[in-house]
Design a protein around this motif. Structure first.
Motif, PDB file in Angstrom:
ATOM      1  N   LYS A 166     -66.857  38.271  17.914  1.00 37.19           N
ATOM      2  CA  LYS A 166     -66.241  37.916  16.628  1.00 37.19           C
ATOM      3  C   LYS A 166     -67.069  36.851  15.928  1.00 37.19           C
ATOM      4  CE  LYS A 166     -61.731  37.390  16.019  1.00 37.19           C
ATOM      5  NZ  LYS A 166     -60.373  36.805  16.033  1.00 37.19           N
ATOM      6  N   THR A 221     -65.757  41.517  13.533  1.00 36.71           N
ATOM      7  CA  THR A 221     -65.766  41.760  14.967  1.00 36.71           C
ATOM      8  C   THR A 221     -66.598  42.991  15.252  1.00 36.71           C
ATOM      9  OG1 THR A 221     -63.561  40.772  15.228  1.00 36.71           O
ATOM     10  CG2 THR A 221     -64.359  42.169  17.016  1.00 36.71           C
ATOM     11  N   THR A 265     -63.470  37.398   8.994  1.00 44.38           N
ATOM     12  CA  THR A 265     -64.074  37.591  10.307  1.00 44.38           C
ATOM     13  C   THR A 265     -64.622  38.994  10.446  1.00 44.38           C
ATOM     14  OG1 THR A 265     -61.979  38.262  11.322  1.00 44.38           O
ATOM     15  CG2 THR A 265     -62.539  35.912  11.408  1.00 44.38           C
TER      16      THR A 265
END
Lengths: 116, 110
Positions: free
Chosen positions: A20, A80, A78
């Motif tokens: 992440k 990932t 974010t």
């Protein structure tokens, strides 16, 4: 200019694991953030556009199930990388639009990912 | 035709000279234009943006925009070895995302 941070700056992981990467706008609210990838000696490649509170828009050829993007707030997005493989090793850079400065796009410092 | 085109270079100039970097774009409706500098292994950093036809100066840097010719350039006066980097031209068409050129490598030789 506006400040965009990324964390971590560098990550090494084993093949098959997930990684992440966080992107934060530190002194402004970013309704739109972008995720890029850059391989050595190649140009920036836009992966996806991330809008706060909605699903990301992925560029053609980018697997949305492999590169999960969440833009939960006006200052945080974010990325990932799921089930990372050596071919995912690259330089991942986020950027954000600062609407208050004529929609100038500012880049984070980047995250260098190495998948072993 | 690529949306944003730049000569890949490398462009080599001696220290103290003027470096001229050029960029053309295809979408005539483009509204804003940016120049970024990227050092090897680092992320791009904004140098200048320009919206209107003409010249815009900031220190040693001058951006020039000619919408009729769909042409934007960056001049670097008194070039220094520390200016050696890849310079990215970016254009915002009617959509909200920037379109980047592939970049021009600049080498300033001392």
């Amino acid at each position: 200019g506006a400040v965009v941070s990324q964390h971590p700056s560098r990550v090494i992981c084993k093949s098959g694991t997930s990684v992440k990467i966080e992107c934060r706008s530190l002194d402004f609210q970013a309704t739109t953030m972008f995720w890029y990838r850059q391989f050595p000696k190649q140009s920036l490649m836009l992966m996806a556009t991330s809008n706060e509170g909605s699903k990301a828009t992925y560029e053609q050829g980018v697997e949305k199930d492999k590169f999960l993007i969440n833009h939960a707030s006006l200052t945080l997005s974010t990325l990932t990388v799921t089930s990372a493989h050596p071919e995912d090793s690259s330089f991942y850079i986020c950027s954000a639009i600062s609407g208050g400065q004529g929609e100038t796009q500012y880049f984070g410092p980047g995250t260098r990912l190495l998948v072993l | 035709q690529k949306e944003v085109e730049q000569n890949s270079g490398p462009l080599s100039v001696p220290e103290g000279a003027i470096a001229s970097l050029n960029c053309t774009y295809s979408d005539r409706g483009s509204q804003s234009f940016f120049w970024y500098r990227q050092y090897s292994g680092k992320s791009p950093e904004l140098i200048m943006f320009i919206y209107s036809n003409g010249d815009k100066e900031d220190g040693r840097f001058t951006a020039q925009l000619n919408k009729a010719s769909q042409y934007v350039s960056l001049l670097i006066r008194d070039s220094q070895p520390s200016d050696s980097a890849t310079y990215l031209c970016a254009v915002r068409p009617r959509r909200d995302k920037l379109v980047f050129g592939a970049g021009t490598i600049l080498r300033v030789k001392s």
